[in-house]
Every structure is written in C-alpha cells, then in structure tokens.
Design a protein around this motif. Sequence first.
Motif, PDB file in Angstrom:
ATOM      1  N   MET A  10       0.570  -1.173   0.204  1.00  0.00           N
ATOM      2  CA  MET A  10      -0.024   0.068  -0.096  1.00  0.00           C
ATOM      3  C   MET A  10       0.921   1.317   0.103  1.00  0.00           C
ATOM      4  SD  MET A  10      -2.530   1.315   2.801  1.00  0.00           S
ATOM      5  CE  MET A  10      -1.351   1.782   4.252  1.00  0.00           C
ATOM      6  N   SER A  11       1.901   1.298   0.813  1.00  0.00           N
ATOM      7  CA  SER A  11       2.851   2.377   0.988  1.00  0.00           C
ATOM      8  C   SER A  11       3.609   2.644  -0.405  1.00  0.00           C
ATOM      9  CB  SER A  11       3.703   2.223   2.154  1.00  0.00           C
ATOM     10  OG  SER A  11       4.771   1.438   1.712  1.00  0.00           O
ATOM     11  N   LYS A  12       4.074   1.571  -1.048  1.00  0.00           N
ATOM     12  CA  LYS A  12       4.681   1.707  -2.515  1.00  0.00           C
ATOM     13  C   LYS A  12       3.760   2.134  -3.612  1.00  0.00           C
ATOM     14  CE  LYS A  12       8.978   1.122  -0.594  1.00  0.00           C
ATOM     15  NZ  LYS A  12       9.640   2.277  -0.498  1.00  0.00           N
ATOM     16  N   ALA A  13       2.546   1.454  -3.478  1.00  0.00           N
ATOM     17  CA  ALA A  13       1.667   2.077  -4.385  1.00  0.00           C
ATOM     18  C   ALA A  13       1.359   3.610  -4.454  1.00  0.00           C
ATOM     19  CB  ALA A  13       0.275   1.217  -4.538  1.00  0.00           C
ATOM     20  N   ALA A  14       1.327   3.987  -3.224  1.00  0.00           N
ATOM     21  CA  ALA A  14       0.988   5.558  -3.002  1.00  0.00           C
ATOM     22  C   ALA A  14       2.209   6.231  -3.491  1.00  0.00           C
ATOM     23  CB  ALA A  14       0.962   5.648  -1.283  1.00  0.00           C
ATOM     24  N   VAL A  15       3.442   5.647  -3.097  1.00  0.00           N
ATOM     25  CA  VAL A  15       4.715   6.441  -3.785  1.00  0.00           C
ATOM     26  C   VAL A  15       4.401   6.546  -5.323  1.00  0.00           C
ATOM     27  CG1 VAL A  15       7.102   6.010  -4.322  1.00  0.00           C
ATOM     28  CG2 VAL A  15       6.189   5.645  -1.769  1.00  0.00           C
ATOM     29  N   HIS A  16       4.165   5.489  -5.983  1.00  0.00           N
ATOM     30  CA  HIS A  16       3.980   5.657  -7.368  1.00  0.00           C
ATOM     31  C   HIS A  16       2.884   6.512  -7.819  1.00  0.00           C
ATOM     32  CE1 HIS A  16       5.498   1.269  -8.298  1.00  0.00           C
ATOM     33  NE2 HIS A  16       6.291   1.886  -7.406  1.00  0.00           N
TER      34      HIS A  16
END
Length: 278
Positions: free
Chosen positions: A146-152
Amino acid sequence: MTLVVLITGCTEGGIGNGLCQEFVKRGCKVYATARRVESMGALQGCEKLALDVTDQQSINSTVQRVIDEVGHIDILVNNAGAPGVGPLLDIDLDAARQCVEVNVFGLLAMSRAVAKHMVKRGSGKIANVGSIVGYSPTPWAGIYAMSKAAVHSLTDTLRMELAPFGVQALVIAPGSITSNFGKNSTNMVSVPEDSLYLSVVKFIYARANMSQGPNSTPTNVFATYVVNKLLKRFPPRYITYGNNSFTFLLFYYLPFFIREFVLSRRLGVNQLKSIANK
C-alpha cells in the motif's frame, strides 16, 4: 559543473548505500544520510549526515546545510523506507502507521523541502524509491505494498505538478535486490496465537525474506543500472529493475484472477480453510 546528489536511507548493505557508491564513482558530490551516521559504515567519498525523514526540523536543517555548502541539489533520491509485513488483520497498527509515515509522508516532506530549491534554479530530479509490489500487492505484505503504491501515485502527480518548473520526478521500482530489508522485515513479523493465519505462518516469514533469495540482484549491479538512467538528461518515468521485476510488471497487466491464483498458491493462502459454522 559537479552534480550534487542527496540520498536518504543509506544504511550499510542497502540500496541507498550502493547508490551512493555508484554516484561517487561518476564524480558526483554525494550527501549520504541515515538516522544514525554510524549505520552507514565505511562509506567513502560522501558527506555523511544524520537525517530522520519523519522529523521536519531534521529535514529542514539537513537540506539547508547542503544548500549552504554547495548552493543547490541536482538529484534527490528518496530511498529511506520501513517494512510493513504481516497479515492485515494481525499487523501492529503502530508499525503499520510507521511504515506509511516513513515511506509516504517522509518522502513527501523531503520532496517538498528540496523541490523549492530546484524550482528556483529551473532544474532538478526527484527520484522516489517505490517497489515492484507497488505494481502488484501480495499476501502478507499489504501495508508495505500500500505504501509503495502510494509512492507511485504520489510521484506521478508530483511529476505533472513540477514539470512546468523544469523539475523532473520519477519512480525507482526495485525488484528483489540484495539488502538488509529482508532481515528488517522478518524482525517485525508478529503472528498472535489466535491468528486466523497461524497454520501458514511459515509462508508469512518466507514472504518477509522473499526478496533475499539466491537469485536476488546484487546491490552494486542494481545501483549501476539505476545511476545510468538517472544521469540521462531525460530519464524514464519509471526505472524498474531487479529479479522478479518482469513478473510483477506482468501481474500489473494480467487479469486479477490470474494474479491472485498464482500468488495465493505461492504464498500459502490456498492452504487456509474456512472456519464458518464450525
């Protein structure tokens, strides 16, 4: 003119540390940062500074020090990250919040602090480290994914909002890269005795360390590839590289049922049984 690079999360043995070494080889002026300077080990050729990306005062003082010393920042690499591994119904919420605080809001705070200086010069690159799980989440790592999808998503927006000022924003999406991250992820796993997932706990621990298998891409190989891309005048919007990266890109485009079929079997979800009406 010598390029000035500021990198967060440069602990010894990790991706940030490897990127520092590669930028130094290319003749860049590198500022390496981590919460504890001593955690960066024997990193050579860099200015090593203490920086906590969850502390605005720490961010402001570090960025201002770089500006005071060399006048500008050409490349910011937001690499500092925290793990977030465990079943979504079990994971400690404070640990989950910390993961998002570091990986998303820490990254945003750093970008805001540096971007204003880049905008004044009309140039600069902000490279945010996402992940292949930003393309496709997996069981047992939902918070991290979730956190990395948010980064993208955040970076895609930042790229559009900064383009008129000559500042570029891009994503670095590592695959399975040799680092300390597997150990850090394993250390945070905690499965309570009443967990619905106790019968597949071995898969949860295996997921925590999945990126550190024998086929993981060496850190120096990854760093060389990424720096080659970052030093281009117009780097790609996404730099995706490392073991398993093609697979997860493929998952992104495949129908959900195929992705879920494969991952459920790979990570033990298919071994769980319903307990309803028992």
